[in-house]
Structures are given as structure tokens and as C-alpha cells.
Design an enzyme around this catalytic site. Structure first.
Site, PDB file in Angstrom:
ATOM      1  N   SER A 192      45.048  35.977  39.825  1.00 57.93           N
ATOM      2  CA  SER A 192      43.870  35.152  39.539  1.00 57.93           C
ATOM      3  C   SER A 192      43.163  35.486  38.233  1.00 57.93           C
ATOM      4  CB  SER A 192      42.865  35.253  40.698  1.00 57.93           C
ATOM      5  OG  SER A 192      43.294  34.471  41.790  1.00 57.93           O
ATOM      6  N   LYS A 194      42.554  32.495  36.188  1.00 62.78           N
ATOM      7  CA  LYS A 194      41.384  31.618  36.246  1.00 62.78           C
ATOM      8  C   LYS A 194      40.445  31.798  35.056  1.00 62.78           C
ATOM      9  CE  LYS A 194      41.292  31.159  41.308  1.00 62.78           C
ATOM     10  NZ  LYS A 194      42.334  32.104  41.738  1.00 62.78           N
ATOM     11  N   SER A 201      36.843  33.453  43.169  1.00 61.47           N
ATOM     12  CA  SER A 201      38.273  33.298  42.941  1.00 61.47           C
ATOM     13  C   SER A 201      38.923  32.325  43.912  1.00 61.47           C
ATOM     14  CB  SER A 201      38.984  34.662  43.010  1.00 61.47           C
ATOM     15  OG  SER A 201      40.208  34.636  42.312  1.00 61.47           O
ATOM     16  N   LYS A 217      36.689  39.360  36.147  1.00 68.32           N
ATOM     17  CA  LYS A 217      37.627  38.549  36.952  1.00 68.32           C
ATOM     18  C   LYS A 217      38.621  39.474  37.625  1.00 68.32           C
ATOM     19  CE  LYS A 217      38.965  34.948  38.884  1.00 68.32           C
ATOM     20  NZ  LYS A 217      39.124  35.851  40.036  1.00 68.32           N
TER      21      LYS A 217
END
Length: 354
Positions: free
Chosen positions: A137, A140, A196, A301
Site C-alpha cells: 500500500s 497509495k 489504507s 504511509k
């Protein structure tokens, strides 16, 4: 376009009233940490004009404000036709300099890692930083950059479709969202960055002009533009292990993404109550270091799929030094947090920037 002012309510230990208009990317700032830190517990509401908010978002030359530890319980469901202005797209480029200081290097258990001075590009710590690996992720973050660059209507209502939950390779796509949930594009971006949520990232790609294929093409084009030569994207969520990059490339991406005010704000929101109108989703940031609030984290993140292990990227300020931290392939969430904490503590021992 309407210029009528709207208000959103924040809970930052007390109620802070922010006045805003639907005329720019700055409208979507929902957590002004610098304002919150200056308000006493006995204070009443504080008003910000649209021009104040725009200056906060658009002045990317100033020092990044530290991430706070406040709890945000407002909602982005304010209607209107907010758009992203051209000033939302950063113009700075990042050049990484492969030099190392003389300070003894820390021990890191993750498969690959990088610590970089975000201002000078100097590499302070490196472990297998040129190795291209699945990034889960962390994908993202590029999804957010491409969405911001497109300057789409952030107030547009989007309904989640079953295809947004398809995932990749049968991987679980969400534990919170449901087919038929409706929210605006700003909420999707916040869901994707702080929690997420994979369907949110999938819906951002699906509703991009030209659809998913155009979105993925834009992700790869942006990576090429930034000099991320070890990076390839296959989709927008990170569930596909064919999304690969290196710690070095992600250092470039983090430095670039940190120039977008909204990405900084959304990725470091510790908690948020998503009010969909028919149910409220209480959500926490996926990074424990953001939730705990002990470090000045400006951007964050996390990511995980089996092929990638536990990953995290951060832009942080330690001893007045803006630093990028990248960790890929940790064995567990706790190991990832331990590695990140060790690296941050190590950066704190380096000479302060003048």
C-alpha cells in the site's frame, strides 16, 4: 462556482470552527495543527478565511509543520464544487546524493531501508536501497499524487462498486467499507491515505478520466518523470505484488509527495470519524507512530501484503532536519515500528542542521 462560505467542526480538545469556501484545493484542509497548538483549552472558536487556508496549503516553500496528536471528528461532506488549483502541483525536484556521514550506522531488520536528508538529498543510511521489491500500500502515495495532479472535483460524490472490492489475487480488500457506500473524492483520498482502504484507492482510479488504465499510465509516467527507475505500477491499491519499487525511488516519491499540503494532512491524521450520513466509521491511522504522536511526522504511509512484508515510508523533522525514512519488508508490524523508532532515534543523534 459558488463562493459561499461553509464551516466544518473539529474536535481538537475543544471545538474549532474553520470557515472555508469551495474555490480551491485548500478548502479540503481539515486539520490545521499549527492553529490547534496555539489554542488554549478555554478558548472559543477560531475563524480562518479562505485566503488564510489557501496560503497554508499553497506556501510549500515554508518549513513543514509537525504532525500533531489531535483527534479529528469532523466530516468532509460539505457539498459544493471544490477543485484543485494549479498551485497544488509541486515544482521541486529531488536529487539523491549517495554519501554517508561518519556516524555509526543503526541496525535494521527490514529487507531494505533508506534514510535521506530531505533538503539536501544526502543519504544518511542505506540497506539494499536499490533493490526493487513489492511495495504493497505504499502504492497509495502515488495514487494520491496522481489524484492531486489531475485537479479533479474533490466534492464529487462517488459510489463504491463491486469492482472496487475485487482486489488482486483474491486478497482481502476491506474490512470497513461496503459496496454501495457513497462519499466524495476527498473522503476517498483520506480513507486511502490514513486508513489504507483498498476500495477507496480503487475507486479513485476507476473515476479518473479514462478510467483505471489511464490512471495506471499516469502513475508510471509520474514515476518516470521523477526518475524512479526501479518502479512499476500495475494498479492503484498495492494489493498486486507487481507494484514494485526500491527504497531509493520511494525516497524520491516521499520527498515529492510531502510538497502537497493535503497529502501531508490526510496521511498524518491520527483518527477520523467518517460520517457517511447513514453510518459513522470511526477510523485510526495505520501507523502507530502517527497515532501515538511522539514524533514530528509530516507524511506517512504503511503497507502490507505477504509478498512485500510490513512497509512504511515517512517524512519527518528531527533536530530541525527534514528526513525521509523508508522501510520495506519488515517481518511484523512491531518489527516495522521498532525499525522506524531505531532510525528516528539514530537521526536524533546526528549533528543538528544549521
Amino acid at each position: 462556482m459558488k463562493n459561499s462560505k461553509k464551516s466544518v467542526m473539529h474536535v481538537l480538545g475543544m471545538s474549532i470552527l474553520l470557515a472555508w469556501s469551495s474555490t480551491s484545493f485548500a478548502d479540503l484542509v481539515v486539520n490545521n495543527n499549527s492553529a490547534a497548538s496555539s489554542v488554549s483549552a478555554s478558548s472559543a472558536s477560531i475563524s480562518w478565511s479562505a485566503s488564510d487556508a489557501s496560503q497554508l496549503m499553497d506556501d510549500d516553500e515554508t518549513e513543514i509543520s509537525p504532525q500533531g496528536s489531535t483527534s479529528v471528528t469532523t466530516t468532509l461532506r460539505n457539498g459544493g464544487s471544490a477543485t484543485i488549483t494549479s498551485s497544488a502541483t509541486p515544482q521541486k525536484s529531488v536529487q539523491i546524493r549517495d554519501t554517508f556521514g561518519s556516524t555509526s550506522q543503526p541496525s535494521v531488520n527490514a529487507r531494505s531501508a533508506l534514510v535521506m536528508d530531505a533538503q539536501t538529498g544526502e543519504v544518511l543510511f542505506s540497506k539494499n536501497s536499490n533493490m526493487s521489491v513489492p511495495i504493497a500500500s505504499i502504492t497509495k502515495l502515488m495514487t494520491a499524487v496522481v489524484t492531486a495532479d489531475a485537479r479533479l472535483n474533490m466534492s464529487e460524490e462517488i459510489t463504491l462498486d463491486s469492482i472496487d472490492f475485487a482486489g488482486a489475487g483474491g486478497k482481502n480488500s476491506s474490512s470497513t467499507l461496503r459496496v454501495g457506500d457513497t462519499m466524495n473524492r476527498a473522503e476517498l483520498l483520506l480513507f486511502a491515505l490514513m486508513k489504507s482502504e483498498n476500495p477507496a484507492a480503487a475507486a479513485l482510479a476507476r473515476t479518473y478520466p479514462g478510467g483505471r488504465s489511464a490512471f495506471v499510465a499516469a502513475m508510471n509516467a509520474k514515476a518516470k518523470q521523477l526518475g524512479m527507475n526501479s518502479t512499476r505500477y500495475a494498479e492503484s491499491t498495492g494489493l498486486d505484488p507487481h507494484n514494485v519499487s526500491s527504497a531509493r525511488d520511494l525516497g524520491i516519491l516521499v520527498s515529492t509527495a510531502s510538497q502537497y499540503g493535503l497529502i501531508r494532512q490526510f496521511s498524518t491524521t491520527p483518527t477520523y470519524d467518517f460520517n457517511l450520513g447513514y453510518r459513522v466509521l470511526k477510523s485510526n491511522n495505520t501507523n502507530a507512530l502517527v497515532r501515538n504522536g511522539g514524533w514530528n511526522i509530516n507524511l506517512s504511509k504503511t503497507g502490507f501484503i505477504n509478498e512485500a512484508g510490513r512497509c512504511v515510508v515517512m517524512h519527518t523533522t528531527v533536530n530541525s532536519r527534514p528526513a525521509v525514512v523508508v522501510l520495506l519488508g519488515a517481518s511484523s508490524s512491531q518489527a516495522r515500528t521498532n525499525d522506524a523508532t531505531n532510525l528516528l532515534n539514530w537521526v536524533a543523534t546526528l549533528p543538528k542542521r544549521i
